[in-house]
Design a protein around this motif. Structure first.
Motif, short mmCIF file in Angstrom:
data_model
loop_
_atom_site.label_atom_id
_atom_site.label_comp_id
_atom_site.label_asym_id
_atom_site.label_seq_id
_atom_site.Cartn_x
_atom_site.Cartn_y
_atom_site.Cartn_z
N GLY A 109 0.79 -1.22 0.00
CA GLY A 109 0.00 0.00 0.00
C GLY A 109 0.82 1.27 0.00
N ASP A 110 2.14 1.13 -0.10
CA ASP A 110 3.02 2.31 -0.09
C ASP A 110 3.18 2.82 -1.53
N VAL A 111 2.71 4.05 -1.79
CA VAL A 111 2.82 4.66 -3.12
C VAL A 111 4.20 5.29 -3.24
N GLN A 112 5.04 4.68 -4.03
CA GLN A 112 6.39 5.20 -4.23
C GLN A 112 6.55 5.98 -5.54
N GLU A 113 5.67 5.72 -6.48
CA GLU A 113 5.82 6.36 -7.80
C GLU A 113 4.47 6.48 -8.46
N PHE A 114 4.22 7.63 -9.06
CA PHE A 114 3.02 7.82 -9.85
C PHE A 114 3.30 7.37 -11.29
N ARG A 115 2.52 6.40 -11.74
CA ARG A 115 2.66 5.94 -13.12
C ARG A 115 1.91 6.89 -14.06
N ARG A 116 2.42 6.98 -15.28
CA ARG A 116 1.83 7.87 -16.27
C ARG A 116 1.54 7.09 -17.55
N LYS A 117 0.69 7.66 -18.39
CA LYS A 117 0.30 6.99 -19.64
C LYS A 117 0.07 8.04 -20.72
N SER A 118 0.02 7.56 -21.96
CA SER A 118 -0.26 8.43 -23.11
C SER A 118 -1.13 7.66 -24.09
N ARG A 119 -1.76 8.39 -24.98
CA ARG A 119 -2.64 7.78 -25.97
C ARG A 119 -1.82 7.01 -27.02
N ARG A 120 -2.34 5.89 -27.43
CA ARG A 120 -1.70 5.13 -28.51
C ARG A 120 -1.93 5.83 -29.84
N GLN A 121 -1.04 5.58 -30.78
CA GLN A 121 -1.19 6.07 -32.15
C GLN A 121 -1.40 4.88 -33.08
N ARG A 122 -2.27 5.06 -34.05
CA ARG A 122 -2.50 4.02 -35.05
C ARG A 122 -2.52 4.67 -36.43
N TRP A 123 -2.32 3.84 -37.43
CA TRP A 123 -2.23 4.33 -38.80
C TRP A 123 -3.44 3.85 -39.59
N PRO A 124 -4.01 4.71 -40.41
CA PRO A 124 -5.21 4.32 -41.18
C PRO A 124 -4.85 3.51 -42.41
N ASN A 125 -5.87 2.90 -43.00
CA ASN A 125 -5.72 2.24 -44.30
C ASN A 125 -5.91 3.26 -45.42
N LEU A 126 -5.25 3.01 -46.53
CA LEU A 126 -5.47 3.79 -47.75
C LEU A 126 -6.19 2.88 -48.75
N VAL A 127 -7.35 3.31 -49.20
CA VAL A 127 -8.15 2.54 -50.16
C VAL A 127 -8.25 3.37 -51.44
N VAL A 128 -7.75 2.83 -52.54
CA VAL A 128 -7.76 3.53 -53.82
C VAL A 128 -8.72 2.81 -54.76
N ILE A 129 -9.67 3.55 -55.31
CA ILE A 129 -10.63 3.02 -56.28
C ILE A 129 -10.38 3.77 -57.58
N CYS A 130 -9.84 3.08 -58.59
CA CYS A 130 -9.30 3.72 -59.79
C CYS A 130 -10.12 3.34 -61.02
N ASP A 131 -10.51 4.34 -61.77
CA ASP A 131 -11.27 4.18 -63.02
C ASP A 131 -10.31 3.80 -64.15
N ILE A 132 -10.57 2.68 -64.84
CA ILE A 132 -9.71 2.22 -65.93
C ILE A 132 -10.47 2.20 -67.25
N SER A 133 -11.50 3.02 -67.38
CA SER A 133 -12.27 3.08 -68.62
C SER A 133 -11.44 3.76 -69.70
N GLY A 134 -11.99 3.83 -70.91
CA GLY A 134 -11.24 4.37 -72.04
C GLY A 134 -10.78 5.79 -71.83
N SER A 135 -11.62 6.64 -71.25
CA SER A 135 -11.25 8.05 -71.06
C SER A 135 -10.21 8.24 -69.97
N MET A 136 -10.00 7.24 -69.12
CA MET A 136 -9.08 7.35 -68.00
C MET A 136 -7.86 6.44 -68.14
#
Length: 421
Positions: A212-239
């Motif tokens: 029960g002896d508090v010797q140190e205050f622990r600390r925390k921070s928010r996690r970081q995450r990376w998003p996905n990249l989704v590409v939807i590409c038109d391959i018709s004649g004009s493109m």
């Protein structure tokens, strides 16, 4: 006996020799042709005869064209070599530099510059010059020293107007570009000695282990995450040309592990939706794009944006759009489907993604306005609208991803659209 139409064949009508030279020009323009195909073409023309110009065109087309992306190049080389009796003069005028006093009457069509350079390979493009103009030419070259470098010109050149060599240089430049994205802050936390938030649970657990002896205050921070990249590409004649360059750049992004994306997903669509993500994971870009071309059977076909987006929303959105994914939609917005259905599917896609960015090559025109029904349905349902017709526009996209409020040309075009309704 019926007289056959003239084909304007150069070099005194030596058919087999001209077909050989025509095949060499196609090979220089990028078509993979060997001696066997040339022999087959000569035999096919002898068997088919000259009943019509279209028969001659499609006979050579059947022998020399094996991929959808080569159709446009073949058509331009054929027009310049066989149909125009002054094809050499036309190409010299088109490719001569402006300092010689020769200006283009019109912009080169898609693949026309590559076709002209293939036919003029080794020829003197500028021709002989009178002696009195040499001093003036030297002065002009000195005055032009402050103009843009070749690299700067390439950055602003439209992908459809590039020659074979310019396209190769552009692809090398795109391969060195990155598409960095800032990380997302998660609700989850992690232990961090330098964190700004106190971690009371960890502090109490450590205290219980010490009676029960508090010797140190622990600390925390928010996690970081990376998003996905989704590409939807038109391959018709004009493109077609723009989509090939976009997929080349996308391959570089998907293989750049330090860019920050959790994963890159790629889809192509024309008349149907195709998932080509696994093909872009190959390290060799040529092998990756060949595999993607074999997978997507609707290259240079029609466009059904609404139906293809419906397939994506139904089959793939829940799989790839989680964790705050960014969607990059590459199309000109010229659709043949029901515009109301297109608007409904765009709305669903917009709500599913954290950010929806639309790359439209039509923005290269200064007078572009949202008049087509498909564009009017898509525009209000995107977060950002940007051009995607040259290297500079791709570089601007990389900078825009770091700005959350960047809308590109959306606000201006929305004002135009309200003014025309």
């Amino acid at each position: 006996m019926v007289a056959l139409p003239d084909l304007d064949i150069p070099e005194d009508g030596k058919l087999s020799h001209n077909i050989i030279h025509f095949a060499r020009a196609l090979r220089k323009a990028g078509l993979p042709l060997g001696p066997g195909r040339v022999v087959d073409a000569i035999r096919a023309v002898e068997a088919a005869g000259f009943s019509a110009r279209s028969d001659f065109y499609w006979t050579l087309h059947a022998c020399f064209v094996s991929r959808p992306e080569h159709r446009l190049i073949f058509a331009q080389v054929f027009r310049l070599y066989w149909r125009d009796p002054r094809y050499l003069e036309h190409m010299i005028a088109m490719l001569s530099p402006a300092v010689r006093g020769v200006q283009e009457d019109r912009a080169a069509q898609a693949a026309e510059k590559r076709a002209a350079e293939a036919l003029l390979d080794g020829a003197d493009r500028n021709g002989p010059e009178p002696a009195q103009n040499r001093q003036e030419e030297t002065r002009l070259e000195i005055d032009a020293s402050a103009t843009m470098s070749g690299r700067e010109k390439l950055r602003s050149l439209d992908f459809e107007q590039m020659s074979t060599a310019e396209m190769a240089d552009a692809k090398r430049m795109l391969a060195k570009l990155s598409l960095p994205v800032p990380p997302l802050v998660s609700r989850r936390s992690r232990a961090d000695r330098a964190g700004h938030s106190p971690d009371w649970r960890a502090t109490m657990r450590a205290a219980m282990r010490r009676g029960g002896d508090v010797q140190e205050f622990r600390r925390k921070s928010r996690r970081q995450r990376w998003p996905n990249l989704v590409v939807i590409c038109d391959i018709s004649g004009s493109m077609s040309q723009y989509s090939r360059v976009a997929l080349h750049f996308l391959h570089a992004v998907s293989n750049n592990r330090g860019a920050g994306w959790a994963r890159v997903h790629a889809f192509t669509f024309g008349t149907r939706l195709t998932n080509i993500t696994r093909h872009l994971n190959q390290r060799d870009v040529d092998a990756a794009l060949r595999a993607a071309g074999r997978e997507a059977q609707d290259w240079e076909g029609g466009t059904r944006i609404g139906e293809c987006l419906h397939s994506f929303n139904r089959d793939w959105s829940r799989r790839v759009l989680g964790q705050g994914a960014v969607v990059l939609l590459i199309t000109d917005g010229l659709d043949r489907d029901d515009p109301v259905r297109l608007g409904r599917e765009m709305e669903r896609l917009h709500l599913s993604a954290r950010r929806l960015i639309w790359l439209n090559p039509l923005l290269r025109w200064e007078g572009f306005a949202p008049r087509a029904q498909g564009i009017r349905q898509m525009l209000p349902r995107v977060d950002s609208l940007r051009a995607g017709h040259n290297i500079a526009s791709i570089e601007d996209l990389a900078e825009a991803l770091g700005r959350k409020e960047d809308g590109g040309e959306k606000r201006r075009l929305m004002a135009l659209m309200r003014g025309t309704t």
